[in-house]
Design an enzyme around this catalytic site. Sequence first.
Site, PDB file in Angstrom:
ATOM      1  N   ASP A   1       0.789  -0.865   0.182  1.00 47.55           N
ATOM      2  CA  ASP A   1      -0.216  -0.260   0.294  1.00 47.55           C
ATOM      3  C   ASP A   1       0.726   1.044  -0.473  1.00 47.55           C
ATOM      4  O   ASP A   1       0.771   2.316  -0.072  1.00 47.55           O
ATOM      5  CB  ASP A   1      -0.498  -0.419   1.196  1.00 47.55           C
ATOM      6  CG  ASP A   1      -2.214  -0.762   0.917  1.00 47.55           C
ATOM      7  OD1 ASP A   1      -2.250  -0.689   0.123  1.00 47.55           O
ATOM      8  OD2 ASP A   1      -2.959  -0.974   1.954  1.00 47.55           O
TER       9      ASP A   1
ATOM     10  N   GLY B   1      -1.995  -1.268  -8.568  1.00 43.45           N
ATOM     11  CA  GLY B   1      -1.089   0.100  -8.570  1.00 43.45           C
ATOM     12  C   GLY B   1      -0.375  -0.425  -7.911  1.00 43.45           C
ATOM     13  O   GLY B   1       0.654   0.093  -7.416  1.00 43.45           O
ATOM     14  N   LYS B   2      -0.410  -1.603  -7.079  1.00 40.96           N
ATOM     15  CA  LYS B   2       0.712  -2.186  -6.149  1.00 40.96           C
ATOM     16  C   LYS B   2       2.445  -2.597  -6.548  1.00 40.96           C
ATOM     17  O   LYS B   2       3.096  -2.329  -6.266  1.00 40.96           O
ATOM     18  CB  LYS B   2       0.416  -2.910  -5.052  1.00 40.96           C
ATOM     19  CG  LYS B   2      -0.574  -1.779  -4.501  1.00 40.96           C
ATOM     20  CD  LYS B   2      -1.260  -3.160  -3.791  1.00 40.96           C
ATOM     21  CE  LYS B   2      -2.986  -2.676  -2.617  1.00 40.96           C
ATOM     22  NZ  LYS B   2      -4.095  -3.405  -1.959  1.00 40.96           N
ATOM     23  N   VAL B   3       2.223  -3.389  -7.655  1.00 38.72           N
ATOM     24  CA  VAL B   3       2.778  -4.993  -7.776  1.00 38.72           C
ATOM     25  C   VAL B   3       2.858  -4.899  -9.823  1.00 38.72           C
ATOM     26  O   VAL B   3       2.435  -4.706 -10.066  1.00 38.72           O
ATOM     27  CB  VAL B   3       3.354  -5.994  -7.268  1.00 38.72           C
ATOM     28  CG1 VAL B   3       4.534  -6.526  -7.533  1.00 38.72           C
ATOM     29  CG2 VAL B   3       2.712  -6.061  -5.919  1.00 38.72           C
TER      30      VAL B   3
END
Length: 351
Positions: free
Chosen positions: A264, A307-309
Amino acid sequence: MSADTTPQSNMKASLLAETVEHVDITSYDARPIIDSMRKMSFSSRDTARAADIFNMALEDKSCSPWLILAGSTSAGGCMHVYRDMVKFGMIDAVVATGASIVDMDFFEALGFKHYQAAGPVDDNVLRDNYIDRIYDTYIDEEELQNCDHTILEICNRLEPRAYSSREFIWEMGKWLSEGNAKKPGSLIQTAYEEGVPIFCPAFVDSSAGFGLVKHQKECIKAGKPYLMIDAVADFRELTDIKIAAGTTGLFMVGGGVPKNFAQDTVVCAEILGVEADMHKYAVQITVADVRDGACSSSTLKEAASWGKVNTTYEQMVFAEATTVVPLIGSDAYHRGAWQGRNKPRWAKLFA
């Protein structure tokens, strides 16, 4: 009859006879195994690709790798793997459960041990003997309470204010380094000495929680101010590291709160108006099932939708972690990409 010759104490001694010995990734070379696994299928090939991605993160001079730790692998024999990853500069930050850091690592730094269960035992019998069980591993409850009280002692010597878990764990590492460690070279002490911050976003869900509660109750009774843990500061500080690092990689053992917390930071940076890259490299070792929508928060591919990894260099390994982590750790140690890394020592951001 003296206390240490009672039938109950004799049974306890017999149950706590075999200590868990932690694997040493420097004592064996896993590279030939990983090389062979790369030509296989199923979890073996996944493990080899995970090892390759971790090595890519270490070879990438712009990348800051983080260790994300949940579950009980530290108690199960992997404690020194994580310590050595920090010691040799493979890891720049740690996000973990409180149990992994306090009940397991700090607990052993105080001179206590984890024990192998010899076989099935009625858990009510274990309770009668003050033995706590983690699957096939035992902890002496009386020793664990000593850990609780040590946390209380550390609380009582600090200024009564809000601390992030990172800041409080730094104080724990400082306390150990002052000559209080019965077992040198714990993860907490090593991280303190190497400038590697450790975050426990659910810190009070551990042995530390009992010491903190007792500290607050005693201060309230005496009409004095007390220490508290600031979970928001945890999120802010780890996001500060993500912004400063730029390119990041995640080596995740288990999942849950530590995994989602670390992921996050990308979203949090964007909320703060900073365009942060998704975590470029990501490995997760887990036995969690995806069918209930959980998998310790999500698969890595699913995390891309948030949109994290980044999915270019990501690998899920569905395996029990104590069988996989020592192989990947040893492979990385002997390939030696860590030798050319500059340690960023992110703790300096908060000095």
